[in-house]
Write a protein that holds these residues in place. Structure first.
Motif, short mmCIF file in Angstrom:
data_model
loop_
_atom_site.label_atom_id
_atom_site.label_comp_id
_atom_site.label_asym_id
_atom_site.label_seq_id
_atom_site.Cartn_x
_atom_site.Cartn_y
_atom_site.Cartn_z
N PHE A 116 117.20 -44.39 134.58
CA PHE A 116 118.27 -43.39 134.51
C PHE A 116 117.68 -41.97 134.48
N ASP A 167 115.84 -49.63 131.93
CA ASP A 167 117.08 -49.05 132.46
C ASP A 167 117.18 -47.58 132.10
N ARG A 168 116.82 -47.24 130.87
CA ARG A 168 116.89 -45.84 130.43
C ARG A 168 115.89 -44.99 131.20
N GLY A 173 124.91 -40.81 129.19
CA GLY A 173 123.91 -41.84 129.39
C GLY A 173 124.19 -42.70 130.60
N PRO A 174 123.43 -43.78 130.72
CA PRO A 174 123.54 -44.64 131.91
C PRO A 174 124.93 -45.21 132.15
N ASP A 175 125.70 -45.42 131.11
CA ASP A 175 127.03 -46.00 131.29
C ASP A 175 128.07 -44.96 131.69
N LYS A 182 118.12 -39.10 137.20
CA LYS A 182 118.64 -37.79 136.81
C LYS A 182 117.74 -36.68 137.37
N THR A 206 117.94 -44.02 143.15
CA THR A 206 117.11 -45.12 142.71
C THR A 206 116.63 -45.99 143.86
#
Length: 144
Positions: free
Chosen positions: A57, A53-54, A87-89, A61, A143
């Motif tokens: 992200f 997930d990171r 971050g992703p959240d 970005k 994505t």
């Protein structure tokens, strides 16, 4: 930025330490290590998903900046970078006009124009109405 990711990864591992020792203690009384191995495998899979997930992200970005870098004014660039740092959240509940004003030090009218411009260029998505309006980074297109 890589240092932040390293710290978060270490935190993810540290966060599971107590559960790891609890599981180890619980299952050291028997020769059947199957439940412990299942727990450990699940923890590893979860850590891998967090990493995936990171990475996704960071790729989104990079695509975001490839698409929008030349379109952003200095205030918008500052706010977008601050959003990415979360971050992703992202911001809890999304970016509000008040957050934007605080980050950029601009007036309410300029914040409204800047945010509307970011929505029109598909950099942000808008949710809610009036004082409950919030903005989120539009990474879906990046994505897909």
């Amino acid at each position: 930025m890589a240092r932040e990711a390293d710290i978060r990864d270490a935190y993810s591992i540290e966060r599971e330490r107590k559960a790891y020792y609890d599981q180890l203690e619980q299952h050291q009384q028997t020769l059947d290590v199957t439940p412990w191995l299942e727990w450990l495998a699940e923890a590893v899979l979860t850590a891998q998903q967090v990493t995936l997930d990171r990475v996704g992200f960071f790729i989104a970005k990079a695509h975001f900046y490839d698409q929008h870098r030349d379109q952003l004014n200095a205030r918008q660039a500052k706010a977008i970078e601050r959003m990415f740092r979360e971050g992703p959240d992202g911001f809890k509940g999304g970016l509000s006009a008040e957050n934007y004003i605080s980050i950029t030090g601009t007036s309410g009218a300029t914040a409204t124009r800047d945010l509307q411009d970011l929505v029109e260029m598909s950099a942000l998505t808008r949710v809610g109405e009036l004082r409950y309006t919030r903005y989120r980074l539009n990474l879906e297109e990046m994505t897909a």
